[in-house]
Motif scaffolding. Structure first.
Motif, mmCIF file in Angstrom:
data_model
loop_
_atom_site.group_PDB
_atom_site.id
_atom_site.type_symbol
_atom_site.label_atom_id
_atom_site.label_comp_id
_atom_site.label_asym_id
_atom_site.label_seq_id
_atom_site.Cartn_x
_atom_site.Cartn_y
_atom_site.Cartn_z
ATOM 1 N N UNK A 1 4.790 -2.067 -1.010
ATOM 2 C CA UNK A 1 4.984 -2.789 0.243
ATOM 3 C C UNK A 1 3.682 -3.505 0.603
ATOM 4 N N UNK A 2 3.762 -4.596 1.373
ATOM 5 C CA UNK A 2 2.557 -5.386 1.665
ATOM 6 C C UNK A 2 1.463 -4.584 2.367
ATOM 7 N N UNK A 3 1.827 -3.644 3.240
ATOM 8 C CA UNK A 3 0.803 -2.821 3.893
ATOM 9 C C UNK A 3 0.052 -1.976 2.867
ATOM 10 N N UNK A 4 0.772 -1.466 1.891
ATOM 11 C CA UNK A 4 0.143 -0.682 0.818
ATOM 12 C C UNK A 4 -0.711 -1.588 -0.052
ATOM 13 N N UNK A 5 -0.260 -2.818 -0.307
ATOM 14 C CA UNK A 5 -1.060 -3.755 -1.096
ATOM 15 C C UNK A 5 -2.389 -4.046 -0.409
ATOM 16 N N UNK A 6 -2.387 -4.193 0.923
ATOM 17 C CA UNK A 6 -3.639 -4.393 1.660
ATOM 18 C C UNK A 6 -4.537 -3.161 1.546
ATOM 19 N N UNK A 7 -3.955 -1.988 1.661
ATOM 20 C CA UNK A 7 -4.703 -0.738 1.518
ATOM 21 C C UNK A 7 -5.331 -0.644 0.120
#
Length: 135
Positions: A7-13
């Motif tokens: 998910x995009x939030x995980x990609x940022x993390x």
């Protein structure tokens, strides 16, 4: 080729962790960041997962990666999100992770995509993506 796309939030993390670890190792070895931060597989990644976990980053030969453990009712699929490699293809030296990074993992994923990936003309193309949600 198949890919598990966080998910995009995980990609940022993961991108933040990637930047932090490359900076941390800067004095010991020169590392190139690798993108995209997907877990690739030559085999099919079946649906019906019971859990998906991103583990503490590790080194293997010239790569740094996040191990990804995808569990099913009767099997486990181990994947890798490679996020850096050495400039000279030499081994990554030993290092110890900070408590901040150790405490951020394991990261349980509930929402992600499974897709077909094609690499051509120096770009990644995503096809037939399906959203997955682990209950």
């Amino acid at each position: 080729m198949k890919a598990l796309i966080p998910h995009k939030d995980t990609l940022f993390f993961l991108a933040d962790m990637q930047k932090h670890l490359i900076s941390f190792l800067q004095g010991k070895v020169f590392l190139y960041p690798l993108f995209p931060l997907f877990a690739f597989s030559e085999k099919e990644i079946p649906l019906g997962m019971t859990s998906c976990t991103i583990e503490v980053p590790v080194r293997q030969k010239e790569f740094l990666f996040f191990p990804v453990k995808v569990e099913y009712e009767s099997s486990v699929l181990n994947l890798q999100i490679k996020f850096a490699r050495t400039a000279d293809n030499g081994p990554v030296p030993d290092f110890s992770l900070s408590e901040e990074i150790k405490n951020a993992f394991p990261k349980r994923e509930r929402i992600f995509r499974i897709a077909d990936i094609v690499y051509e003309n120096n770009t990644w193309q995503v096809f037939n993506d399906k959203w997955c949600k682990v209950k």
